[in-house]
Design a protein around this motif. Structure first.
Motif, PDB file in Angstrom:
ATOM      1  N   HIS A 173     108.651  72.596  21.071  1.00  0.00           N
ATOM      2  CA  HIS A 173     109.563  72.625  22.219  1.00  0.00           C
ATOM      3  C   HIS A 173     111.016  72.325  21.869  1.00  0.00           C
ATOM      4  O   HIS A 173     111.905  72.634  22.636  1.00  0.00           O
ATOM      5  CB  HIS A 173     109.062  71.660  23.303  1.00  0.00           C
ATOM      6  CG  HIS A 173     107.992  72.285  24.140  1.00  0.00           C
ATOM      7  ND1 HIS A 173     107.257  71.596  25.062  1.00  0.00           N
ATOM      8  CD2 HIS A 173     107.551  73.550  24.186  1.00  0.00           C
ATOM      9  CE1 HIS A 173     106.397  72.417  25.632  1.00  0.00           C
ATOM     10  NE2 HIS A 173     106.562  73.601  25.115  1.00  0.00           N
ATOM     11  N   GLY A 174     111.239  71.698  20.719  1.00  0.00           N
ATOM     12  CA  GLY A 174     112.623  71.402  20.352  1.00  0.00           C
ATOM     13  C   GLY A 174     113.339  72.578  19.699  1.00  0.00           C
ATOM     14  O   GLY A 174     114.520  72.481  19.392  1.00  0.00           O
ATOM     15  N   ALA A 175     112.625  73.701  19.507  1.00  0.00           N
ATOM     16  CA  ALA A 175     113.242  74.830  18.806  1.00  0.00           C
ATOM     17  C   ALA A 175     114.344  75.451  19.651  1.00  0.00           C
ATOM     18  O   ALA A 175     114.277  75.442  20.873  1.00  0.00           O
ATOM     19  CB  ALA A 175     112.184  75.877  18.486  1.00  0.00           C
ATOM     20  N   GLU A 176     115.355  75.992  18.959  1.00  0.00           N
ATOM     21  CA  GLU A 176     116.401  76.725  19.666  1.00  0.00           C
ATOM     22  C   GLU A 176     116.008  78.192  19.724  1.00  0.00           C
ATOM     23  O   GLU A 176     115.366  78.704  18.823  1.00  0.00           O
ATOM     24  CB  GLU A 176     117.728  76.617  18.917  1.00  0.00           C
ATOM     25  CG  GLU A 176     118.355  75.264  19.024  1.00  0.00           C
ATOM     26  CD  GLU A 176     119.696  75.236  18.310  1.00  0.00           C
ATOM     27  OE1 GLU A 176     120.360  76.284  18.255  1.00  0.00           O
ATOM     28  OE2 GLU A 176     120.054  74.165  17.816  1.00  0.00           O
TER      29      GLU A 176
ATOM     30  N   THR B  69     106.488  69.174  31.262  1.00  0.00           N
ATOM     31  CA  THR B  69     107.502  69.803  30.411  1.00  0.00           C
ATOM     32  C   THR B  69     106.870  70.857  29.511  1.00  0.00           C
ATOM     33  O   THR B  69     107.511  71.365  28.608  1.00  0.00           O
ATOM     34  CB  THR B  69     108.206  68.758  29.529  1.00  0.00           C
ATOM     35  OG1 THR B  69     107.205  68.118  28.744  1.00  0.00           O
ATOM     36  CG2 THR B  69     108.951  67.732  30.334  1.00  0.00           C
ATOM     37  N   THR B 223     124.954  74.571  18.720  1.00  0.00           N
ATOM     38  CA  THR B 223     124.656  75.117  20.036  1.00  0.00           C
ATOM     39  C   THR B 223     123.801  74.092  20.767  1.00  0.00           C
ATOM     40  O   THR B 223     122.606  74.001  20.569  1.00  0.00           O
ATOM     41  CB  THR B 223     123.900  76.451  19.939  1.00  0.00           C
ATOM     42  OG1 THR B 223     122.812  76.267  19.063  1.00  0.00           O
ATOM     43  CG2 THR B 223     124.780  77.547  19.437  1.00  0.00           C
ATOM     44  N   SER B 304     123.726  77.103  24.637  1.00  0.00           N
ATOM     45  CA  SER B 304     123.041  75.829  24.843  1.00  0.00           C
ATOM     46  C   SER B 304     121.871  75.610  23.894  1.00  0.00           C
ATOM     47  O   SER B 304     121.288  74.544  23.866  1.00  0.00           O
ATOM     48  CB  SER B 304     122.548  75.734  26.283  1.00  0.00           C
ATOM     49  OG  SER B 304     121.534  76.677  26.499  1.00  0.00           O
ATOM     50  N   GLY B 305     121.491  76.624  23.115  1.00  0.00           N
ATOM     51  CA  GLY B 305     120.399  76.441  22.170  1.00  0.00           C
ATOM     52  C   GLY B 305     119.038  76.767  22.745  1.00  0.00           C
ATOM     53  O   GLY B 305     118.103  77.017  22.010  1.00  0.00           O
ATOM     54  N   ASN B 306     118.905  76.731  24.079  1.00  0.00           N
ATOM     55  CA  ASN B 306     117.673  77.160  24.753  1.00  0.00           C
ATOM     56  C   ASN B 306     116.422  76.454  24.270  1.00  0.00           C
ATOM     57  O   ASN B 306     115.376  77.070  24.143  1.00  0.00           O
ATOM     58  CB  ASN B 306     117.461  78.662  24.597  1.00  0.00           C
ATOM     59  CG  ASN B 306     118.588  79.449  25.185  1.00  0.00           C
ATOM     60  OD1 ASN B 306     118.961  79.215  26.321  1.00  0.00           O
ATOM     61  ND2 ASN B 306     119.157  80.326  24.423  1.00  0.00           N
ATOM     62  N   SER B 307     116.522  75.173  23.970  1.00  0.00           N
ATOM     63  CA  SER B 307     115.319  74.503  23.519  1.00  0.00           C
ATOM     64  C   SER B 307     114.601  73.883  24.713  1.00  0.00           C
ATOM     65  O   SER B 307     115.215  73.436  25.659  1.00  0.00           O
ATOM     66  CB  SER B 307     115.729  73.468  22.477  1.00  0.00           C
ATOM     67  OG  SER B 307     115.026  72.314  22.665  1.00  0.00           O
ATOM     68  N   LEU B 308     113.256  73.886  24.627  1.00  0.00           N
ATOM     69  CA  LEU B 308     112.463  73.479  25.795  1.00  0.00           C
ATOM     70  C   LEU B 308     112.111  72.009  25.739  1.00  0.00           C
ATOM     71  O   LEU B 308     110.945  71.649  25.731  1.00  0.00           O
ATOM     72  CB  LEU B 308     111.172  74.290  25.829  1.00  0.00           C
ATOM     73  CG  LEU B 308     111.315  75.719  26.282  1.00  0.00           C
ATOM     74  CD1 LEU B 308     110.106  76.498  25.883  1.00  0.00           C
ATOM     75  CD2 LEU B 308     111.507  75.763  27.783  1.00  0.00           C
ATOM     76  N   LYS B 309     113.093  71.163  25.646  1.00  0.00           N
ATOM     77  CA  LYS B 309     112.770  69.760  25.455  1.00  0.00           C
ATOM     78  C   LYS B 309     113.777  68.923  26.212  1.00  0.00           C
ATOM     79  O   LYS B 309     114.953  69.275  26.278  1.00  0.00           O
ATOM     80  CB  LYS B 309     112.847  69.436  23.957  1.00  0.00           C
ATOM     81  CG  LYS B 309     112.015  68.265  23.538  1.00  0.00           C
ATOM     82  CD  LYS B 309     112.113  68.069  22.041  1.00  0.00           C
ATOM     83  CE  LYS B 309     113.405  67.375  21.689  1.00  0.00           C
ATOM     84  NZ  LYS B 309     113.503  67.046  20.261  1.00  0.00           N
ATOM     85  N   GLU B 319     121.884  67.478  21.804  1.00  0.00           N
ATOM     86  CA  GLU B 319     120.658  68.229  21.550  1.00  0.00           C
ATOM     87  C   GLU B 319     120.644  69.490  22.394  1.00  0.00           C
ATOM     88  O   GLU B 319     121.220  69.523  23.480  1.00  0.00           O
ATOM     89  CB  GLU B 319     119.436  67.355  21.869  1.00  0.00           C
ATOM     90  CG  GLU B 319     119.175  66.367  20.764  1.00  0.00           C
ATOM     91  CD  GLU B 319     117.741  65.886  20.745  1.00  0.00           C
ATOM     92  OE1 GLU B 319     116.896  66.480  21.431  1.00  0.00           O
ATOM     93  OE2 GLU B 319     117.486  64.914  20.031  1.00  0.00           O
ATOM     94  N   PRO B 320     119.993  70.530  21.883  1.00  0.00           N
ATOM     95  CA  PRO B 320     119.938  71.768  22.673  1.00  0.00           C
ATOM     96  C   PRO B 320     119.083  71.608  23.923  1.00  0.00           C
ATOM     97  O   PRO B 320     118.099  70.854  23.920  1.00  0.00           O
ATOM     98  CB  PRO B 320     119.310  72.770  21.708  1.00  0.00           C
ATOM     99  CG  PRO B 320     118.679  71.974  20.641  1.00  0.00           C
ATOM    100  CD  PRO B 320     119.408  70.691  20.559  1.00  0.00           C
TER     101      PRO B 320
END
Lengths: 273, 375
Positions: A173-176, B69, B223, B304-309, B319-320
């Motif tokens: 989930h932390g991946a960009e 999440t 990003t 924004s990096g589009n990270s799902l966290k 952090e993204p």
């Protein structure tokens, strides 16, 4: 009755297709990976056929299928095979997708040139992308957090990577997420501890391509099947294109010596020698 | 004879009818033209909410959507639709960009309407408004190509420098205010100066320590939420500046002159008379700027990096993150429309949330704006 209708629809679309090829207009939509091939082909093709108008969009493999389904393009470029669902929807709309393999593409796993790591196994790459490995020192690099960069879930590149490397496990989930191969490359080029995957044609000197399972991604290792993260690239047409028509010539361009040269020049691997 | 004269002015029965019909027709045409945008929004709400309904029908989905999440809508066998981190991303980007854009925008508008000459304002304002004309993809490109590498390579110095540059003048102002307030109590000037100096030193130390800590900051990825927020703040600025400057300028000359005549200084007039008078206009400006930030897609998708966290710790803007708009844009292409999959409907559920947020903010803007006119 339904079959009859479907056949009728196919006939009508085929007729429409024939009509459009009379007007010498080819529109292409789909994968950003196949995009460069389509563009180079179009340039080459227009030289010998100046009356042909070729428009190319690159909205992703999934969107390419939608365009083919809606009849807004004659050729859909895909960096993965068509999914069962998509095929079904196409047929229901009276479109019969026919696949043409135009080239092979290896997915290069790239890091910043300053990164000490230059080889990883498929297992290690999968662990990085699923979040089991988070620091470069775990794979023999500096003590720094790995910045994991993935293509967006819209792209065929993501699907291929997800299937070939992650075996469909979800990306950490932390991946960009980035929207194109070029963006992935420029992010890796400007980020010291980033890792990303791109089509082989995009792995140039601004980044470092890793060897995977101790095989470097080169045209010969991909073509011989040694390199583990490789895939065929497709152009889909609605039904088999009419022999000798512009669409036919376009999708078979990859078999001619000039077409093969264009493909090799772009860093992809031709389907035949 | 008189009668005849009058008769020529009054139309015959048929002419009267014709006119009535023409008038009615004209009104009908104009009315339907006016109705088009209204109908468009009604149909959009119906369509978006209608497409979201299949998702919301399943209560388990709803609970997961708002509390989990785990976002994996593309998984074929085990999809998850937990959008909490995405809501959080939108909230974070909005709050941070407002924290930048609102004070900056209000200060700029105060400066434009009260401090610089009218001629300078005539030059500055159109230039600031020009920011709104730049396509958002250009901002996004700038964010990736220029700002992200800058943040990565010298982000610590950048942040530390900003803290010092903003913090020290603020400390100075605060200490001067402290000294000033003592003056009122008949304190000697030496005493007030020494208090000022003491307060200044006391405030400066934590600011400088913070700046020093920021200097050693390593930003692993450029990003991130901060990048997107700052670019969004720049995009929201023209809206905030333009509307709040109009509000400030429309405060009457009588108010200012009354205040000055009562012996207030220019600063006091600005802060105690002009700004309170223009309060509701400024609030509307802020809400409109906010809506621009929440609705922006291209920039956040790129920057924004589009990270799902959810960032760790929760306030870590380095952090993204991923926002709702970026999720919709990024997932739409593969969300299968013809099979009507849950992945398709969940995006409409997200659109519905965005739509209601926009309606809510719009209503708040109208409510605040309405208060002003009633005054």
């Amino acid at each position: 009755m339904k079959t009859y209708n479907t056949i009728k629809k196919i006939a009508i679309t085929a007729a429409a297709l024939a009509a459009t090829s009379l007007m010498a207009n080819i529109s292409i939509d789909g994968s950003t990976t196949v995009g460069p091939i389509a563009k180079a082909f179009a340039e080459y093709y227009k030289e010998s056929n100046p009356d042909v108008n070729i428009t190319i969009s690159e909205s992703g493999s999934g969107n390419g299928v939608k365009s083919l389904m809606n009849g807004s393009c004659q050729i859909a470029t895909l960096s993965r095979f068509m999914k069962v669902n998509e095929f079904k929807s196409c047929v229901e709309k009276g479109v019969l997708p026919v696949a043409h393999t135009v080239a092979y593409d290896g997915l290069a796993v790239i890091v910043n040139p300053q990164n000490k790591v230059s080889a990883l196994s498929t297992k290690q790459i999968a662990d990085i992308y699923t979040g089991k490995i988070t620091n470069w020192k775990e794979v023999g690099g500096d003590d720094a957090k790995i910045v994991v960069i993935s293509r967006d879930t819209n792209s065929g590149t993501y699907e291929t990577f997800n299937e070939l490397v992650l075996k469909k496990a979800p990306v950490v989930h932390g991946a960009e997420y980035v929207g194109s191969n070029g963006q992935a490359r420029s992010r890796v080029n400007s980020t010291k501890y980033a890792v990303a995957y791109v089509g082989l044609g995009f792995a140039d000197s601004t980044v470092k391509a890793l060897s995977v399972d101790s095989v470097l991604p080169t045209p010969s290792t991909v073509a011989t099947g040694k390199y583990p993260i490789a895939r065929p690239l497709y152009m889909f047409t609605n039904g088999s294109p009419k022999m000798g028509g512009h669409v036919f010539n376009f999708v078979t361009l990859c078999l001619t010596p000039e077409g093969r040269e264009i493909i090799s020049d772009l860093g992809f691997i031709p389907v035949c020698k | 004879m008189n009668n005849e004269h009058e008769k020529s002015l009054i139309l015959g029965e048929a002419g009267n009818m014709g006119r009535a019909v023409a008038g009615w027709l004209g009104r009908a045409v104009l009315f339907s033209i006016t109705a088009i945008p209204t109908l468009a929004i009604v149909f959009m709400i119906i369509f978006i909410a209608g497409e979201a309904l299949p998702f919301f029908e399943n209560l388990k989905n709803v609970k997961e959507f708002f509390t989990s999440t785990n976002w994996a809508p593309s998984s074929a066998d085990n999809p998850h639709f937990g959008a909490l981190s995405i809501f959080y991303g939108t909230a974070m980007v909005t709050i941070v960009s407002c924290a930048v854009a609102v004070p900056l925008g209000i200060l700029v508008s105060v400066c434009l309407s009260e401090i610089v000459s009218a001629r300078a304002a005539r030059i500055f304002k159109p230039v600031i408004e020009l920011l709104a004309a730049i396509p958002s993809v250009v901002y996004g490109f700038f964010a990736i190509v220029v700002f992200a590498p800058l943040l990565q390579n010298s982000g610590g110095a950048l942040i530390g420098g900003t803290i010092a540059l903003l913090g020290i003048p603020l400390c100075l102002v605060a200490s001067l205010c402290a000294g000033e307030s003592l003056k009122g109590d008949n304190a000697t000037s030496i005493k007030s100066v020494s208090v000022s100096a003491a307060v200044f030193l006391l405030l400066c130390i934590p600011v400088l320590l913070l700046a020093r800590d920021a200097l050693s900051l390593q930003i692993s990825s450029g990003t991130n939420a901060l990048n997107a927020s700052i670019i969004l703040a720049i995009m929201a600025l023209p809206t905030i500046v333009s509307i709040s400057q109009d509000a400030l300028s429309s405060v009457g000359r009588d108010m200012r002159e009354g205040s000055l005549a009562l012996g207030a200084t220019k600063t006091e007039t600005i802060f105690k008379v002009v700004i309170p008078c223009a309060k509701s206009g400024i609030a509307v400006a802020v809400i409109l700027g906010l809506m621009r930030v929440v609705g922006e897609t291209m920039v956040v998708w790129m920057a924004s990096g589009n990270s799902l966290k959810i960032p760790e710790p929760f306030y870590n803007v380095l952090e993204p993150v991923r926002t709702m708009t970026a999720t919709i844009a990024g997932e739409m292409g593969e969300a299968d429309q013809s099979t009507g999959s849950a992945r398709y409907h969940v995006l409409f559920a997200m659109s519905t949330c965005l739509l209601f947020l926009a309606l809510l903010m719009n209503a708040a803007g109208r409510y605040i704006g309405g208060n002003k006119s009633r005054k």
